[in-house]
Write a protein that holds these residues in place. Structure first.
Motif, PDB file in Angstrom:
ATOM      1  N   TYR A  17      -8.718   2.068  -6.924  1.00  0.00           N
ATOM      2  CA  TYR A  17      -8.487   1.529  -5.578  1.00  0.00           C
ATOM      3  C   TYR A  17      -8.699   2.621  -4.526  1.00  0.00           C
ATOM      4  CZ  TYR A  17      -5.776   0.398  -1.408  1.00  0.00           C
ATOM      5  OH  TYR A  17      -5.374   0.230  -0.102  1.00  0.00           O
ATOM      6  N   MET A  53      -5.891  -2.756  -6.054  1.00  0.00           N
ATOM      7  CA  MET A  53      -4.663  -2.055  -5.701  1.00  0.00           C
ATOM      8  C   MET A  53      -3.659  -2.036  -6.844  1.00  0.00           C
ATOM      9  SD  MET A  53      -2.158  -2.646  -2.408  1.00  0.00           S
ATOM     10  CE  MET A  53      -3.365  -2.053  -1.247  1.00  0.00           C
ATOM     11  N   PRO A  68      -4.877   1.570  -9.559  1.00  0.00           N
ATOM     12  CA  PRO A  68      -4.641   2.290  -8.297  1.00  0.00           C
ATOM     13  C   PRO A  68      -5.611   3.444  -8.060  1.00  0.00           C
ATOM     14  CG  PRO A  68      -2.566   1.833  -9.395  1.00  0.00           C
ATOM     15  CD  PRO A  68      -3.643   1.446 -10.351  1.00  0.00           C
ATOM     16  N   MET A  92       0.823  -1.203   0.000  1.00  0.00           N
ATOM     17  CA  MET A  92       0.000   0.000   0.000  1.00  0.00           C
ATOM     18  C   MET A  92       0.865   1.264   0.000  1.00  0.00           C
ATOM     19  SD  MET A  92      -3.182   0.992   2.489  1.00  0.00           S
ATOM     20  CE  MET A  92      -2.222   0.773   3.985  1.00  0.00           C
TER      21      MET A  92
END
Length: 480
Positions: free
Chosen positions: A126, A119, A123, A58
């Protein structure tokens, strides 16, 4: 919901099957056995284990997606998520009183984990889904209501403590495992593993988790009216001015939890991108804080409550929170960061919550910290030299901008600002009376249960008094 007060006690803590329990209490089982604390512990462990695996990936995705404003965007995304959770948690609690706990466990876990597979796929999507998932990111609240359904009032504090300890245990191992798998294989493997764990959690709820809310406590039909009084996220705040004790507690909680909420939204990113910690060191750091928090929440908190009381415990925790934030804000050495982690565990013994205030801080704190990082231009290279000299009070600073010169003294401006807020909280906390004069004050201070890392607005399943709007509870490690 009817206006009658109904006791929501189903039975003592169920560690295993107990014959006749379902029939006696009117609970309709749709899982493998009768509802028990074990079901709640497994649901919480799997959800936070999945997110713990993603600690290192992350940070990488966040940095790659927002390279110029990493902390600002991280704060805004986390802040929006926290604010939405604050607004939705009471409504979900009221709905779960009508429709049962299992369906809302399924909804909250599904929506909370929905962003995980995005993810690496997309992104931007996400982070978009992550922010709006806050509407249903209240699994802890539903889990506490589930636990309240299957425990007696005497056993409830112990059961809540087990839930909080399970949350901490999931974060002791998962970040380290995710960092190891990411270094040996790839972040993609870690993301898909986390997705698989999340899917298993959803499957476990669908197949193995029975409904905990007794049939006799539910309305006759799904169309029955819910309690809109409970669904009001600002309901608890309306009583702030009615009692001096409540006002002092609210101010103390707000000033102390606002920086803590901001800190837990970004401290692992700060350690990685600013302080130069490796992925393995960040994982070890989180594990250390988790283990120490469990010790602090059990042994140390029990000793403090016995010898110095509620007020002394609060002040004790606030002092350690000041030290912790000062280490983050003014420290530039690695050993100071580890010291801050130890202080974080100690400060957790006295963190209080007042329903509504804490949830509001979960939205405001991360956004405030992100804005302060942005204001001081703290991102990936906080001490990067420049060739242009800067004049300050007739003194030239060659090789550093003014902002970077300040950051040499204060590497973490939001943490330094948080230190000031907690000092103010400590000063307010000194005036909290040892022996509360009001009945509401006594009810606030008599509840030494643990609470979740999410906004604890859903109280309907485990209140002793239907009209009791505020609580002071001891805290487990939040939002790592």
């Amino acid at each position: 919901m009817t206006g009658k007060k109904r006791k929501r006690v189903v039975g003592k803590i169920q560690w295993g099957p107990k014959k006749g329990h379902l029939k006696e209490n009117g609970v309709v089982s749709s899982g493998f056995s009768q509802p028990s604390v074990y079901h709640a512990l497994i649901v919480i462990f799997l959800e936070f284990f999945a997110w713990g695996l993603l600690t290192s990936p992350m940070i990488t995705v966040l940095n790659e997606t927002f390279p110029n404003h990493t902390f600002l965007l991280n704060g805004l995304i986390t802040g929006v998520k926290g604010l939405l959770s604050f607004l939705s948690a009471p409504l979900i609690g009221a709905l779960s009183d009508v429709w049962g706990r299992k369906s809302f466990l399924l909804i909250t876990v599904s929506f909370t984990c929905a962003p995980i597979p995005l993810m690496k796929i997309s992104p931007m999507w996400y982070f978009a889904i992550l922010s709006i998932s806050g509407i249903f990111s209240v699994t802890f609240s539903v889990v506490f209501a589930y636990v309240a359904d299957v425990t007696t009032e005497e056993d409830r504090g112990q059961a809540y403590g087990l839930v909080s300890a399970t949350f901490a245990a999931s974060l002791v191992t998962s970040p380290a495992l995710g960092a190891y798998l990411g270094s040996v294989y790839s972040d993609n493997l870690v993301i898909w593993l986390a997705t698989a764990v999340a899917l298993f959690d959803v499957f476990f709820i669908m197949v193995a988790v029975p409904e905990s809310l007794p049939e006799k406590l539910r309305p006759a039909s799904w169309g029955s009216q819910i309690s809109w009084e409970k669904a009001d996220p600002f309901g608890a705040l309306k009583a702030i001015g009615g009692d001096q004790l409540i006002l002092l507690l609210c101010v103390t909680v707000f000033l102390s939890y606002l920086p803590e909420a901001g800190e837990y939204s970004c401290f692992f990113v700060y350690l990685r991108l600013i302080m130069g910690f490796s992925a393995e060191e960040v994982a070890s750091y989180i594990a250390l804080v988790g283990v120490l928090s469990v010790v602090a929440q059990t042994l140390i908190l029990a000793l403090l409550m016995k010898y110095v009381g509620h007020k002394g415990s609060i002040l004790f925790g606030l002092v350690f929170e000041i030290i912790q934030l000062a280490c983050y804000g003014f420290g530039s050495e690695t050993w100071l960061m580890w010291t801050a982690g130890c202080m974080a565990a100690m400060s957790s013994v006295a963190q209080g919550i007042i329903t509504g205030i804490r949830g509001l801080c979960n939205g405001l704190g991360p956004a405030l910290f992100g804005f302060i990082f942005y204001l001081f231009h703290v991102d990936l290279d906080p001490l990067k030299a420049t060739d242009k000299p800067v004049t300050l009070n007739h003194t030239e600073y060659h090789g550093l901008t003014l902002q970077n010169a300040i950051r040499q003294v204060v590497p973490g401006p939001p943490f330094a600002f948080g230190t000031i807020l907690v000092i103010m909280a400590l000063l307010v906390g000194v005036f909290i009376p040892e022996n509360p004069h009001s009945s509401l004050g006594r009810s606030i201070l008599r509840k030494p249960a643990s609470f979740s890392p999410e906004s604890f607005n859903l109280e309907s399943g485990h209140r002793k008094h239907e009209k009791e709007p505020l609580m002071l509870l001891s805290e487990s490690e939040p939002d790592i």
